[in-house]
Scaffold this motif. Structure first.
Motif, PDB file in Angstrom:
ATOM      1  N   GLU A  11       0.861  -1.270   0.012  1.00 33.38           N
ATOM      2  CA  GLU A  11      -0.078   0.011   0.152  1.00 33.38           C
ATOM      3  C   GLU A  11       0.835   1.356  -0.221  1.00 33.38           C
ATOM      4  O   GLU A  11       1.898   1.193   0.610  1.00 33.38           O
ATOM      5  CB  GLU A  11      -1.039  -0.008   1.073  1.00 33.38           C
ATOM      6  CG  GLU A  11      -1.871  -1.131   1.287  1.00 33.38           C
ATOM      7  CD  GLU A  11      -2.996  -1.089   2.437  1.00 33.38           C
ATOM      8  OE1 GLU A  11      -2.802  -0.084   3.181  1.00 33.38           O
ATOM      9  OE2 GLU A  11      -3.762  -1.801   2.317  1.00 33.38           O
ATOM     10  N   SER A  12       0.226   2.166  -0.627  1.00 36.34           N
ATOM     11  CA  SER A  12       1.202   3.535  -0.645  1.00 36.34           C
ATOM     12  C   SER A  12       1.261   4.289   0.558  1.00 36.34           C
ATOM     13  O   SER A  12       0.111   4.415   1.305  1.00 36.34           O
ATOM     14  CB  SER A  12       0.609   4.554  -1.872  1.00 36.34           C
ATOM     15  OG  SER A  12       1.092   5.618  -1.873  1.00 36.34           O
ATOM     16  N   TYR A  25       5.287   3.876  -2.782  1.00 38.80           N
ATOM     17  CA  TYR A  25       4.299   4.759  -3.312  1.00 38.80           C
ATOM     18  C   TYR A  25       3.908   3.990  -4.636  1.00 38.80           C
ATOM     19  O   TYR A  25       4.654   3.442  -5.589  1.00 38.80           O
ATOM     20  CB  TYR A  25       5.039   6.111  -3.666  1.00 38.80           C
ATOM     21  CG  TYR A  25       4.167   7.109  -4.474  1.00 38.80           C
ATOM     22  CD1 TYR A  25       3.024   7.657  -3.843  1.00 38.80           C
ATOM     23  CD2 TYR A  25       4.427   7.354  -5.836  1.00 38.80           C
ATOM     24  CE1 TYR A  25       2.276   8.548  -4.566  1.00 38.80           C
ATOM     25  CE2 TYR A  25       3.635   8.234  -6.420  1.00 38.80           C
ATOM     26  CZ  TYR A  25       2.674   8.838  -5.907  1.00 38.80           C
ATOM     27  OH  TYR A  25       1.697   9.543  -6.504  1.00 38.80           O
ATOM     28  N   GLN A  26       2.666   4.337  -4.881  1.00 38.16           N
ATOM     29  CA  GLN A  26       2.056   3.671  -6.101  1.00 38.16           C
ATOM     30  C   GLN A  26       1.343   4.884  -7.052  1.00 38.16           C
ATOM     31  O   GLN A  26       0.443   5.563  -6.186  1.00 38.16           O
ATOM     32  CB  GLN A  26       1.040   2.556  -5.934  1.00 38.16           C
ATOM     33  CG  GLN A  26       0.820   2.038  -7.441  1.00 38.16           C
ATOM     34  CD  GLN A  26       0.398   0.482  -6.940  1.00 38.16           C
ATOM     35  OE1 GLN A  26       0.317   0.088  -6.072  1.00 38.16           O
ATOM     36  NE2 GLN A  26      -0.516   0.050  -8.203  1.00 38.16           N
TER      37      GLN A  26
END
Length: 288
Positions: free
Chosen positions: A78-79, A163-164
């Motif tokens: 998860e970001s 981070y996505q």
């Protein structure tokens, strides 16, 4: 005399029988000890093999688990950074914070600390922008966006944080209906001309979960260096959700490599700089 001989024979028989029985007992005892020893040795050997097998499996699982876990972490974590994009009176504002509402440190990627990709909801309009840092995780850029519904993609590299890139809805002017799916038409001819500069796209087999090479033929004209490379490529699926920013694999050729994890229709923008101007060449392809 006769009685004496019979007594002697009887005594001899008893002694002989006792020797036979005693000898058999000793033999049985020794054989039993040997069998127990052999069985114990066999069990020890079996336990040793099982232990080695357990250790080997544990080592293998640990190694595989570590590798796959690490890969899964990179691909699916998860970001840890939240980005917000706003537009008001010709000013784009991006706020970048971690989960503790602190401003994360960003690494420079291809000469810029932030690449902001904005596309209209129907994937027709395309902008590649570079906001500047103003402090406390705030980045801004003056830019006039025509009235429309957009999706913004904040492409950054936070230091030591997962981070996505995800699409962020952006509305400019009156509300427009969202395009959940865009009726993109596959380009029968992958040759485009912009500002009198022609670029042709060729690809290797467009399959899923395999390396795909995107080759852009600039027709004998070498593009000018742009953001530290000969060009850049951005790819979106037809829903405008899956974002891929690809950089060239060579400093001398306009070759790009990527992977598609799902079949479908994708839009590709190839960015190349000629005569001081950056042209964005759009192509629609299908991955089977």
């Amino acid at each position: 005399m006769k009685q004496k001989n019979m007594l002697t024979w009887a005594m001899s028989a008893i002694v002989y029988l006792g020797l036979v029985i005693g000898g058999y007992s000793i033999y049985a005892s020794l054989n039993s000890n040997n069998d127990h020893s052999d069985t114990h040795a066999a069990n020890e050997e079996k336990e040793s093999i099982n232990e080695q097998s357990h250790n080997d499996n544990h080592t293998s699982k640990k190694s595989d688990g570590k590798d796959s876990g690490h890969s899964d972490h990179k691909a699916h974590s998860e970001s840890e950074v939240v980005t917000n994009v706003k537009y008001e009176e010709g000013l784009i504002t991006i706020d970048v914070k971690d989960k503790n509402q602190n401003s994360p440190n960003l690494e420079i990627s291809h000469e810029k600390i932030m690449h902001l990709i904005i596309v209209s909801a129907d994937l027709e309009d395309y902008y590649h922008l570079h906001p500047e840092e103003k402090g406390n995780g705030v980045y801004t850029l003056k830019f006039d966006l025509p009235e429309n519904s957009y999706k913004a993609f904040v492409d950054i590299k936070p230091k030591n944080l997962a981070y996505q890139v995800s699409p962020i809805g952006l509305q400019v002017g009156k509300s427009h209906s969202e395009h959940k799916e865009n009726p993109l038409k596959i380009d029968p001819n992958l040759t485009k001309t912009i500002n009198e500069k022609t670029v042709e796209l060729t690809t290797t087999e467009l399959g899923i979960n395999k390396t795909v090479t995107l080759s852009f033929d600039t027709k004998g004209i070498t593009p000018e260096p742009y953001l530290g490379a000969l060009g850049h490529v951005v790819i979106l699926d037809d829903k405008g959700e899956k974002f891929v920013h690809v950089h060239p694999t060579s400093e001398e050729k306009t070759l790009f490599e990527t992977k598609f994890d799902k079949p479908g229709i994708y839009k590709v923008w190839g960015e190349f700089k000629f005569d001081g101007k950056v042209n964005s060449y759009p192509f629609v392809i299908e991955v089977k």
